[in-house]
Enzyme design. Structure first.
Site, mmCIF file in Angstrom:
data_model
loop_
_atom_site.group_PDB
_atom_site.id
_atom_site.type_symbol
_atom_site.label_atom_id
_atom_site.label_comp_id
_atom_site.label_asym_id
_atom_site.label_seq_id
_atom_site.Cartn_x
_atom_site.Cartn_y
_atom_site.Cartn_z
ATOM 1 N N SER A 58 37.892 23.102 28.182
ATOM 2 C CA SER A 58 36.577 22.671 27.706
ATOM 3 C C SER A 58 35.615 22.234 28.805
ATOM 4 O O SER A 58 34.410 22.277 28.617
ATOM 5 C CB SER A 58 36.707 21.557 26.676
ATOM 6 O OG SER A 58 37.152 20.371 27.281
ATOM 7 N N LYS A 102 34.961 14.906 28.189
ATOM 8 C CA LYS A 102 33.714 15.605 27.847
ATOM 9 C C LYS A 102 32.547 14.993 28.615
ATOM 10 O O LYS A 102 32.646 13.915 29.184
ATOM 11 C CB LYS A 102 33.413 15.501 26.345
ATOM 12 C CG LYS A 102 34.535 15.916 25.420
ATOM 13 C CD LYS A 102 34.778 17.385 25.443
ATOM 14 C CE LYS A 102 35.922 17.741 24.488
ATOM 15 N NZ LYS A 102 36.424 19.052 24.685
#
Length: 174
Positions: A58, A102
């Site tokens: 990610s 993230k």
């Protein structure tokens, strides 16, 4: 008058006992120092910084898929809040036993535009929440899937990559 003869006896337990007493004395002498070291490690890990592994696709290309060892900084969250662009590690909103790595794209009160598949949307980040998204838009499960994340789930900000050594260095804003 003759003295009674003493028998010499090899006493294995006596030797073990002397060694055990010596080890116990060393432990008592060093227990205070060990306790202080343990407290220092605990406080540092909980409130200053810790090492952690950010693994998965990610955050490509910023962090590698196979896993980077990074320094996770805790202290700024005591003094000032994170800002858009910071990479953070948070407890997963879907599975509290896992962590996610993230980038912060929106803070409380911000309106975030995002695309999920072929659908474009806008969302206002509610109070006490942040919008987290991976750098790899095509392969990231993030706020586009589970919505704004409560700020309390954020564990810290990623500041420095330790491993792999070839990519070691400060991790800043894009």
């Amino acid at each position: 008058l003759s003295r009674p003869r003493r028998r010499l006896r090899v006493d294995a337990l006596g030797m073990f006992g002397r060694i055990a007493k010596h080890v116990a004395a060393e432990i008592r002498a060093n227990a205070y120092g060990c306790a202080k070291l343990g407290c220092l490690i605990y406080v540092t890990h909980s409130y200053v910084a810790e090492f952690t592994i950010c693994k998965g696709p990610s955050m490509l290309p910023t962090l590698s898929k196979s896993g980077d060892v990074v320094v996770l900084e805790h202290m700024p969250f005591q003094w000032n809040k994170y800002k858009a662009g910071d990479i953070v590690v948070a407890t997963s909103p879907h599975d509290p036993t896992k962590s996610i790595c993230k980038r912060v794209l929106g803070l409380e009160g911000d309106t975030v535009s995002y695309t999920s598949g072929f659908i474009s949307s806008k969302v206002k980040v509610p109070e006490g929440h942040v919008w987290l998204q991976g750098d790899n838009d095509k392969n990231s499960t993030d706020s586009r899937h589970y919505g704004p994340v409560p700020s309390a789930l954020i564990r810290g900000r990623v500041r420095y990559r330790v491993w792999p050594l070839s990519k070691a260095g400060w991790i800043g804003h894009p």
